[in-house]
Write an enzyme that holds these catalytic residues in place. Structure first.
Site, PDB file in Angstrom:
ATOM      1  N   SER A  65       0.818  -1.213   0.000  1.00 56.19           N
ATOM      2  CA  SER A  65       0.000   0.000   0.000  1.00 56.19           C
ATOM      3  C   SER A  65       0.849   1.259   0.000  1.00 56.19           C
ATOM      4  O   SER A  65       0.380   2.322  -0.396  1.00 56.19           O
ATOM      5  CB  SER A  65      -0.920   0.032   1.234  1.00 56.19           C
ATOM      6  OG  SER A  65      -1.899  -0.969   1.130  1.00 56.19           O
ATOM      7  N   SER A 106      -5.990  -3.257   3.296  1.00 57.05           N
ATOM      8  CA  SER A 106      -6.898  -3.959   4.227  1.00 57.05           C
ATOM      9  C   SER A 106      -7.659  -2.981   5.117  1.00 57.05           C
ATOM     10  O   SER A 106      -8.731  -3.301   5.615  1.00 57.05           O
ATOM     11  CB  SER A 106      -6.086  -4.904   5.127  1.00 57.05           C
ATOM     12  OG  SER A 106      -5.177  -4.133   5.906  1.00 57.05           O
ATOM     13  N   GLU A 244       8.355 -10.940  -1.256  1.00 59.81           N
ATOM     14  CA  GLU A 244       7.007 -11.430  -0.933  1.00 59.81           C
ATOM     15  C   GLU A 244       6.527 -12.533  -1.875  1.00 59.81           C
ATOM     16  O   GLU A 244       5.844 -13.458  -1.452  1.00 59.81           O
ATOM     17  CB  GLU A 244       6.002 -10.268  -0.933  1.00 59.81           C
ATOM     18  CG  GLU A 244       6.214  -9.324   0.241  1.00 59.81           C
ATOM     19  CD  GLU A 244       5.142  -8.249   0.337  1.00 59.81           C
ATOM     20  OE1 GLU A 244       3.969  -8.575   0.574  1.00 59.81           O
ATOM     21  OE2 GLU A 244       5.477  -7.060   0.137  1.00 59.81           O
ATOM     22  N   HIS A 260      29.319   5.479  -4.129  1.00 56.77           N
ATOM     23  CA  HIS A 260      30.065   6.048  -3.012  1.00 56.77           C
ATOM     24  C   HIS A 260      30.104   5.107  -1.814  1.00 56.77           C
ATOM     25  O   HIS A 260      30.554   5.499  -0.745  1.00 56.77           O
ATOM     26  CB  HIS A 260      29.450   7.404  -2.620  1.00 56.77           C
ATOM     27  CG  HIS A 260      29.451   8.362  -3.780  1.00 56.77           C
ATOM     28  ND1 HIS A 260      30.514   9.162  -4.097  1.00 56.77           N
ATOM     29  CD2 HIS A 260      28.517   8.572  -4.758  1.00 56.77           C
ATOM     30  CE1 HIS A 260      30.236   9.861  -5.193  1.00 56.77           C
ATOM     31  NE2 HIS A 260      29.028   9.518  -5.608  1.00 56.77           N
ATOM     32  N   LYS A 354       1.684  -9.840  12.321  1.00 54.31           N
ATOM     33  CA  LYS A 354       0.564  -8.966  12.697  1.00 54.31           C
ATOM     34  C   LYS A 354      -0.239  -9.602  13.827  1.00 54.31           C
ATOM     35  O   LYS A 354      -0.681  -8.914  14.759  1.00 54.31           O
ATOM     36  CB  LYS A 354      -0.323  -8.685  11.471  1.00 54.31           C
ATOM     37  CG  LYS A 354       0.338  -7.726  10.458  1.00 54.31           C
ATOM     38  CD  LYS A 354      -0.552  -7.441   9.235  1.00 54.31           C
ATOM     39  CE  LYS A 354       0.121  -6.467   8.265  1.00 54.31           C
ATOM     40  NZ  LYS A 354      -0.636  -6.211   7.055  1.00 54.31           N
TER      41      LYS A 354
HETATM   42  C1  F6R Z   1       0.799  -8.188   1.017  1.00 48.16           C
HETATM   43  C2  F6R Z   1       1.497  -6.910   0.985  1.00 48.16           C
HETATM   44  C3  F6R Z   1       1.950  -6.289   2.274  1.00 48.16           C
HETATM   45  C4  F6R Z   1       0.882  -5.313   2.812  1.00 48.16           C
HETATM   46  C5  F6R Z   1       1.328  -4.656   4.122  1.00 48.16           C
HETATM   47  C6  F6R Z   1       0.377  -3.574   4.612  1.00 48.16           C
HETATM   48  O1  F6R Z   1       0.411  -8.550  -0.278  1.00 48.16           O
HETATM   49  O2  F6R Z   1       1.714  -6.377  -0.057  1.00 48.16           O
HETATM   50  O3  F6R Z   1       3.180  -5.633   2.025  1.00 48.16           O
HETATM   51  O4  F6R Z   1       0.654  -4.313   1.840  1.00 48.16           O
HETATM   52  O5  F6R Z   1       1.486  -5.632   5.115  1.00 48.16           O
HETATM   53  O6  F6R Z   1      -0.932  -4.037   4.637  1.00 48.16           O
HETATM   54  P1  F6R Z   1      -2.084  -3.146   3.933  1.00 48.16           P
HETATM   55  O7  F6R Z   1      -1.643  -3.004   2.524  1.00 48.16           O
HETATM   56  O8  F6R Z   1      -3.324  -3.945   4.058  1.00 48.16           O
HETATM   57  O9  F6R Z   1      -2.110  -1.861   4.681  1.00 48.16           O
END
Ligand code: F6R
Length: 360
Positions: A65, A106, A244, A260, A354
């Site tokens: 994101s 999300s 990922e 550098h 998470k």
């Molecule tokens: C998973 C991904 C992760 C999420 C990140 C933040 O496909 O790309 O890098 O983007 O953990 O989560 P969101 O995007 O839901 O805020």
């Protein structure tokens, strides 16, 4: 490569990450259209009232994101600095002269929610971009315009719709101009690679997709991706996608800064025991000075690297080249997973982290 062997590789892509990349050209205008639904609301509330481009555009978001914040100034000419915040806190200097956009696919990412709350407190949040979750709920409660994204994707696979939405919001805020052209150029660059990819493979005479060839060569190497100017952001996207999708470490760096420091670090690269591969992302209209640096560094470190792959952009604009090189990396990273016999889509460790954090 035979039809059967390509098919058996692709069978590991159970959530169709390859299909998600192929949808990127369509995602870009979709994101813009979604932002345009709120254009008047965003412009009147934030740009219209003050009648001017803000001092900075601060974009808060993590991982897939957050990448839009890096790609926006890479692809478009910006009229104000775009500052990416990838953490829990808004910088202290952010005031009502700046505008904040919070992006979380999300809507549940704690760092982005924390920045959103601080931005609301300082009355500087211009919009959120999300599929829903807590971020949408908090935006609705605070009366903040929300660009709502289509759900059901991995955030990193939604890069097109996220970029299109962010570009639309940036245009409404007076931070970029002529967003329609920017998005069209990005589509053209992405389409170059997607079409090439879809035009190869067994159903088109049995040739392996070029990205699969590159992935075969990169497989089981430690990969360093180097960019310059606008491809610095793309090098970081490659790194994140190799992490990922491919589930292996990868490093990103940028010219001329790497001349550098990193250049010296290659001297004893062999002592690490790794086989090193260098991926070079030449920028659009590279200056002679930058091109010379790519060439000279390559020759100075030749003994330390096992493999060197250079990507020259073919797109006719900087925005196009940005998305052309990005889509290349997306495909290569997926094939790195498929060659290992694993599904590129799941990111179980991110979910585990998470979940553990939520339990504290
Ligand atoms: C998973 C991904 C992760 C999420 C990140 C933040 O496909 O790309 O890098 O983007 O953990 O989560 P969101 O995007 O839901 O805020």
């Amino acid at each position: 490569m035979t039809t059967t062997s390509i098919d058996s590789l692709i069978a590991h892509d159970t959530s169709d990450m390859l299909g998600a990349v192929a949808s990127l050209p369509a995602q870009l205008p979709d994101g813009l259209a979604r932002a345009n639904l709120l254009r008047t609301q965003v412009a009147e509330r934030w740009a219209g009232d003050h009648g001017a481009t803000p001092r900075t555009l601060v974009v808060c978001g993590m991982g897939g994101s957050g990448v839009g914040a890096d790609l926006l100034p890479a692809a478009a000419d910006v009229l104000a600095p775009v500052v990416a915040v990838k953490g829990y806190d808004l910088p202290g200097w952010v005031t009502d002269e700046d505008r904040v956009v919070c992006v979380s696919y999300s809507g549940a990412t704690s760092e982005t929610l924390s920045c959103f709350d601080q931005a609301v407190e300082r009355s500087v949040v211009a919009a959120v971009i999300t599929t829903g979750g807590e971020l949408l709920a908090r935006a609705e409660a605070a009366g903040v315009p929300a660009v709502v994204l289509p759900s059901g994707m991995q955030p990193r696979a939604a890069v097109g719709v996220i970029f299109g939405a962010l570009a639309g919001v940036a245009d409404a805020l007076g931070v970029i101009e002529d967003v329609a052209t920017v998005v069209e150029e990005c589509v053209a660059g992405a389409t170059l690679v997607v079409d090439e990819h879809l035009g190869t493979g067994p159903e088109h005479g049995g040739e392996a997709p070029p990205a699969l060839d590159f992935a075969r060569r990169l497989h089981d190497h430690a990969i360093v991706v180097s960019g310059a100017s606008h491809t610095e952001a793309v090098a970081h996207r490659w790194k994140a996608q190799v992490n990922e999708n491919g589930k292996v470490p990868c490093f990103a760096s940028a010219y001329p800064e790497l001349c550098h420091n990193e250049l010296v670090g290659w001297e004893f690269a062999g002592a690490t025991g790794a086989r090193w591969a260098l991926v070079e992302l030449l920028p659009f209209a590279a200056s002679e000075a930058i091109r010379a640096r790519f060439d000279i560094v390559r020759s100075l470190i030749a003994d330390s690297i096992d493999l060197d792959l250079r990507f020259e952009p073919r797109a006719s604009t900087r925005a196009g080249a940005t998305f052309e090189q990005l889509v290349w990396g997306d495909y290569v990273s997926i094939y790195l997973a498929l060659l290992r016999g694993i599904d590129p889509t799941p990111v179980e460790r991110i979910h585990a982290l998470k979940a553990q954090l939520a339990g504290r």
